[in-house]
Design an enzyme around this catalytic site. Sequence first.
Site, short mmCIF file in Angstrom:
data_model
loop_
_atom_site.label_atom_id
_atom_site.label_comp_id
_atom_site.label_asym_id
_atom_site.label_seq_id
_atom_site.Cartn_x
_atom_site.Cartn_y
_atom_site.Cartn_z
N ALA A 32 0.88 -1.19 0.00
CA ALA A 32 0.00 0.00 0.00
C ALA A 32 0.91 1.23 0.00
CB ALA A 32 -0.98 0.00 1.17
N LEU A 33 1.76 1.26 -1.00
CA LEU A 33 2.88 2.21 -1.01
C LEU A 33 2.43 3.66 -1.15
CD1 LEU A 33 5.39 0.22 -3.25
CD2 LEU A 33 5.17 0.21 -0.76
N HIS A 37 7.14 5.47 1.73
CA HIS A 37 7.86 4.28 1.26
C HIS A 37 8.79 4.65 0.10
CE1 HIS A 37 4.02 2.24 2.74
NE2 HIS A 37 4.95 1.64 3.46
N ASP A 152 8.53 5.02 12.22
CA ASP A 152 8.48 3.92 13.19
C ASP A 152 9.80 3.92 13.94
OD1 ASP A 152 5.89 2.53 12.25
OD2 ASP A 152 7.02 2.83 10.42
N GLN A 155 10.76 0.97 16.08
CA GLN A 155 11.08 -0.18 15.22
C GLN A 155 12.53 -0.09 14.73
OE1 GLN A 155 8.40 -1.93 12.07
NE2 GLN A 155 9.62 -0.62 10.77
N ARG A 189 -2.29 3.24 6.61
CA ARG A 189 -3.58 3.17 7.30
C ARG A 189 -4.40 4.45 7.13
NH1 ARG A 189 -0.11 0.34 10.81
NH2 ARG A 189 -0.82 -1.76 11.34
P1 AMP Z 1 5.31 -0.36 6.48
O1 AMP Z 1 4.88 -0.69 5.09
O2 AMP Z 1 4.32 0.45 7.24
O3 AMP Z 1 5.83 -1.56 7.23
O4 AMP Z 1 6.57 0.62 6.32
C1 AMP Z 1 7.71 0.21 5.61
C2 AMP Z 1 8.82 1.19 5.87
O5 AMP Z 1 8.42 2.49 5.42
C3 AMP Z 1 9.17 1.32 7.36
O6 AMP Z 1 10.57 1.44 7.52
C4 AMP Z 1 8.46 2.60 7.75
O7 AMP Z 1 9.05 3.26 8.84
C5 AMP Z 1 8.61 3.41 6.47
N1 AMP Z 1 7.61 4.48 6.42
C6 AMP Z 1 6.27 4.33 6.52
N2 AMP Z 1 5.67 5.54 6.50
C7 AMP Z 1 6.66 6.46 6.39
C8 AMP Z 1 6.69 7.89 6.32
N3 AMP Z 1 5.58 8.61 6.37
N4 AMP Z 1 7.88 8.50 6.21
C9 AMP Z 1 9.03 7.76 6.17
N5 AMP Z 1 9.07 6.42 6.23
C10 AMP Z 1 7.90 5.78 6.34
#
Ligand code: AMP
Length: 286
Positions: A32-33, A37, A152, A155, A189
């Site tokens: 859900a890029l 991402h 995150d 994380q 989300r």
């Molecule tokens: P996810 O798909 O939510 O597991 O996120 C994958 C990666 O993208 C993780 O390292 C997240 O911290 C990063 N990420 C998600 N949203 C953002 C954002 N708004 N800004 C920077 N990195 C993000």
Amino acid sequence: MKVFTTIKEIRLHLASCKGDSPGPGFVPTMGALHEGHLSLVKKAVQENALAGLSIFVNPIQFNNPSDLDNYPRTLESDLRILNPVLRENDFVFAPSVREMYPEPVTREYQFGNLGKVMEGRFRPGHFNGVAIVVNRLFRIVEPARAYFGEKDFQQLAIIRRLVEIENMAAEIVPCPIIREPDGLAMSSRNVRMKAEHRKAAPAIYRSLYEASQTVPELTILRLKEQIQSRIDSTGLLVTEYVEFADETTLLPVTAWSDASAIRCFVAVQAGDVRLIDNMPVQGKSR
Ligand code: AMP
């Protein structure tokens, strides 16, 4: 770009690209890029001769079954977005749950305080699930560098510790939070929020930003109350926690002298959707 769904195929591809170069730049995602991402993916492409990402909604990191059921899965449009960004040999690894977990998972990591505070407290089992999947992905991809968002932030700290525990070679590269024009941190989300919650959600960013500007005139306790009341007074958002923590240990701080670098972290319930955000409020970010 090349798209793989099995471990065997991606291993073959990586072996055929390897030559003398170190491992690829790698971005683990759940798909859900969005632009957040993509900022990681673009950095990985810029900094590595070979780069790629995984798209895998990891069931074992969801502590809430309805969150897992409702998590957006948009592989086709993700691939369309990635096509102009990735080069010929760059890869997307989109395995099935069966491919990643052919048998039940039992491993339990001990992350100490890093895994107990904030998200660790409110989402039991979450970081263990994250660590298990990232460990598996790293064993498959063997990245030289891996890119994680500060969105995150906890994380990121867990992954750094995981790399130490597992003696892995990957360099962990932190990437700044990408926000919507109104300040809301981008998240897969966000699309699930009702219009009224979406409209209220920038109060999270505004309250954090305001706090980062008033430091250190107010005490941490006073600022916590201020952030919480700014968020909760929308009448639509409900604060789960507001925490000020040492950027390195993530231990809570109560005074400005408790740590040189302090970050404020919040988790908020916006209707059915849970949002997290953070911002440095004192000292230099790593
Ligand atoms: P996810 O798909 O939510 O597991 O996120 C994958 C990666 O993208 C993780 O390292 C997240 O911290 C990063 N990420 C998600 N949203 C953002 C954002 N708004 N800004 C920077 N990195 C993000």
